[in-house]
Design a protein around this motif. Structure first.
Motif, PDB file in Angstrom:
ATOM      1  N   ASP A 215      52.812  52.981  23.706  1.00  0.00           N
ATOM      2  CA  ASP A 215      52.000  53.997  24.368  1.00  0.00           C
ATOM      3  C   ASP A 215      51.009  53.325  25.309  1.00  0.00           C
ATOM      4  N   PHE A 216      50.544  52.115  24.919  1.00  0.00           N
ATOM      5  CA  PHE A 216      49.566  51.368  25.704  1.00  0.00           C
ATOM      6  C   PHE A 216      49.953  49.897  25.719  1.00  0.00           C
ATOM      7  N   LEU A 217      49.627  49.219  26.819  1.00  0.00           N
ATOM      8  CA  LEU A 217      49.925  47.795  26.947  1.00  0.00           C
ATOM      9  C   LEU A 217      48.820  47.117  27.742  1.00  0.00           C
ATOM     10  N   LYS A 218      48.291  46.025  27.173  1.00  0.00           N
ATOM     11  CA  LYS A 218      47.339  45.168  27.884  1.00  0.00           C
ATOM     12  C   LYS A 218      48.065  43.876  28.207  1.00  0.00           C
ATOM     13  N   THR A 219      48.074  43.507  29.482  1.00  0.00           N
ATOM     14  CA  THR A 219      48.706  42.255  29.901  1.00  0.00           C
ATOM     15  C   THR A 219      47.692  41.387  30.637  1.00  0.00           C
ATOM     16  N   GLY A 220      48.002  40.105  30.680  1.00  0.00           N
ATOM     17  CA  GLY A 220      47.179  39.156  31.429  1.00  0.00           C
ATOM     18  C   GLY A 220      46.435  38.200  30.519  1.00  0.00           C
ATOM     19  N   ARG A 221      46.532  36.945  30.860  1.00  0.00           N
ATOM     20  CA  ARG A 221      45.837  35.912  30.075  1.00  0.00           C
ATOM     21  C   ARG A 221      44.337  35.998  30.306  1.00  0.00           C
ATOM     22  N   TRP A 222      43.594  35.468  29.367  1.00  0.00           N
ATOM     23  CA  TRP A 222      42.138  35.417  29.455  1.00  0.00           C
ATOM     24  C   TRP A 222      41.741  34.359  30.473  1.00  0.00           C
ATOM     25  N   VAL A 223      40.993  34.761  31.487  1.00  0.00           N
ATOM     26  CA  VAL A 223      40.435  33.841  32.474  1.00  0.00           C
ATOM     27  C   VAL A 223      38.922  34.045  32.421  1.00  0.00           C
ATOM     28  N   PRO A 224      38.199  33.081  31.821  1.00  0.00           N
ATOM     29  CA  PRO A 224      36.752  33.260  31.605  1.00  0.00           C
ATOM     30  C   PRO A 224      35.981  33.685  32.850  1.00  0.00           C
ATOM     31  N   GLU A 225      36.320  33.126  34.018  1.00  0.00           N
ATOM     32  CA  GLU A 225      35.586  33.441  35.243  1.00  0.00           C
ATOM     33  C   GLU A 225      35.774  34.900  35.664  1.00  0.00           C
ATOM     34  N   LEU A 226      36.871  35.521  35.234  1.00  0.00           N
ATOM     35  CA  LEU A 226      37.166  36.898  35.626  1.00  0.00           C
ATOM     36  C   LEU A 226      36.780  37.915  34.562  1.00  0.00           C
ATOM     37  N   GLY A 227      36.617  37.443  33.335  1.00  0.00           N
ATOM     38  CA  GLY A 227      36.227  38.331  32.246  1.00  0.00           C
ATOM     39  C   GLY A 227      37.381  39.156  31.702  1.00  0.00           C
ATOM     40  N   GLY A 228      37.060  39.938  30.696  1.00  0.00           N
ATOM     41  CA  GLY A 228      38.055  40.768  30.032  1.00  0.00           C
ATOM     42  C   GLY A 228      38.130  42.157  30.646  1.00  0.00           C
ATOM     43  N   LEU A 229      38.668  43.079  29.875  1.00  0.00           N
ATOM     44  CA  LEU A 229      38.865  44.444  30.363  1.00  0.00           C
ATOM     45  C   LEU A 229      37.567  45.137  30.758  1.00  0.00           C
ATOM     46  N   ASP A 230      36.443  44.671  30.226  1.00  0.00           N
ATOM     47  CA  ASP A 230      35.155  45.287  30.559  1.00  0.00           C
ATOM     48  C   ASP A 230      34.568  44.767  31.875  1.00  0.00           C
ATOM     49  N   SER A 231      35.316  43.915  32.564  1.00  0.00           N
ATOM     50  CA  SER A 231      34.858  43.368  33.843  1.00  0.00           C
ATOM     51  C   SER A 231      35.667  43.965  34.994  1.00  0.00           C
ATOM     52  N   PRO A 232      34.998  44.459  36.038  1.00  0.00           N
ATOM     53  CA  PRO A 232      35.724  44.984  37.196  1.00  0.00           C
ATOM     54  C   PRO A 232      36.576  43.909  37.893  1.00  0.00           C
ATOM     55  N   ARG A 233      36.274  42.641  37.648  1.00  0.00           N
ATOM     56  CA  ARG A 233      36.992  41.536  38.290  1.00  0.00           C
ATOM     57  C   ARG A 233      38.177  41.036  37.468  1.00  0.00           C
TER      58      ARG A 233
ATOM     59  N   ASN B  58      41.548  40.026  35.624  1.00  0.00           N
ATOM     60  CA  ASN B  58      42.971  39.973  35.965  1.00  0.00           C
ATOM     61  C   ASN B  58      43.800  40.723  34.915  1.00  0.00           C
ATOM     62  N   GLN B  59      43.190  41.069  33.791  1.00  0.00           N
ATOM     63  CA  GLN B  59      43.893  41.776  32.731  1.00  0.00           C
ATOM     64  C   GLN B  59      44.043  43.252  33.101  1.00  0.00           C
ATOM     65  N   VAL B  60      45.148  43.845  32.650  1.00  0.00           N
ATOM     66  CA  VAL B  60      45.426  45.243  32.965  1.00  0.00           C
ATOM     67  C   VAL B  60      45.779  45.972  31.678  1.00  0.00           C
ATOM     68  N   PHE B  61      45.141  47.125  31.476  1.00  0.00           N
ATOM     69  CA  PHE B  61      45.430  47.994  30.329  1.00  0.00           C
ATOM     70  C   PHE B  61      46.069  49.260  30.889  1.00  0.00           C
ATOM     71  N   ARG B  62      47.309  49.556  30.445  1.00  0.00           N
ATOM     72  CA  ARG B  62      48.069  50.689  30.995  1.00  0.00           C
ATOM     73  C   ARG B  62      48.479  51.699  29.933  1.00  0.00           C
ATOM     74  N   ASP B  63      48.487  52.946  30.367  1.00  0.00           N
ATOM     75  CA  ASP B  63      49.149  54.016  29.626  1.00  0.00           C
ATOM     76  C   ASP B  63      50.619  53.862  29.991  1.00  0.00           C
ATOM     77  N   MET B  64      51.482  53.614  29.022  1.00  0.00           N
ATOM     78  CA  MET B  64      52.879  53.321  29.321  1.00  0.00           C
ATOM     79  C   MET B  64      53.712  54.567  29.612  1.00  0.00           C
ATOM     80  N   HIS B  65      53.152  55.748  29.398  1.00  0.00           N
ATOM     81  CA  HIS B  65      53.874  56.975  29.736  1.00  0.00           C
ATOM     82  C   HIS B  65      53.673  57.336  31.209  1.00  0.00           C
ATOM     83  N   THR B  66      52.453  57.138  31.696  1.00  0.00           N
ATOM     84  CA  THR B  66      52.143  57.479  33.090  1.00  0.00           C
ATOM     85  C   THR B  66      52.080  56.240  33.987  1.00  0.00           C
ATOM     86  N   LEU B  67      52.007  55.060  33.367  1.00  0.00           N
ATOM     87  CA  LEU B  67      51.814  53.765  34.036  1.00  0.00           C
ATOM     88  C   LEU B  67      50.449  53.658  34.715  1.00  0.00           C
ATOM     89  N   GLU B  68      49.550  54.594  34.392  1.00  0.00           N
ATOM     90  CA  GLU B  68      48.197  54.569  34.938  1.00  0.00           C
ATOM     91  C   GLU B  68      47.423  53.375  34.376  1.00  0.00           C
TER      92      GLU B  68
END
Length: 165
Positions: free
Chosen positions: A112-130, A132-142
């Motif tokens: 239903d959901f998928l988070k992809t992307g390795r941790w890059v400290p300079e870019l931060g995690g999902l809580d950072s607008p910068r 590289n990680q992406v969290f998607r709804d796999m039904h809508t691909l949003e």
């Protein structure tokens, strides 16, 4: 073959609007610099997660959880897919957090959901607008990263110090 996992935990923030039973699978091959869970790199850590043991954990928390989350496990697709099918048979949503950029279609089609992307400290995690990680709804691909980013204008719970007298 079963993979090993650490003791499962209940988590509230990793899948927005879901209460998730989280299984941290050991044997991660990505090995991100700055990883906060290096214990997941060693495949010998944890205990085997048989289908019977997995079902036990789901039944233990049935009615209290809405989602099953895996931190890793994509390196054993057959085993992971078995667990995803079991979770879905209990009416639960499914999510995978992967450090990989892409996940096998046989796995992603069960999510239903998928988070992809390795941790890059300079870019931060999902809580950072910068991030590289992406969290998607796999039904809508949003892309749902915006659900993790809190506005700086939000006050904290204890935020009385942010309120003018």
């Amino acid at each position: 073959m079963d993979f090993n996992c650490l003791h499962p935990t209940i988590v509230f923030q990793e899948v927005p609007q879901e209460i998730s039973l989280c299984f941290s699978i050991t044997g991660c091959r990505v090995g991100c610099k700055g990883c906060h869970s290096t214990e997941l790199w060693d495949p010998k850590q944890g205990e085997p997660l048989s289908n019977q043991r997995f079902t036990h954990w789901i039944e233990r928390y049935q009615g209290l959880i809405s989602c099953v989350l895996f931190f890793g496990g994509e390196w054993q697709p057959k085993t992971l897919i078995e667990k995803l099918h079991i979770a879905k048979s209990y009416g639960l949503k499914t999510c995978l957090y992967s450090g990989e950029q892409h996940v096998d279609m046989a796995i992603s089609s069960q999510l239903d959901f998928l988070k992809t992307g390795r941790w890059v400290p300079e870019l931060g995690g999902l809580d950072s607008p910068r991030s590289n990680q992406v969290f998607r709804d796999m039904h809508t691909l949003e892309k749902l990263n915006h659900l993790f980013i809190t506005s700086p204008s939000h006050t904290s719970i204890a935020g009385a110090d942010n309120v003018a007298a």
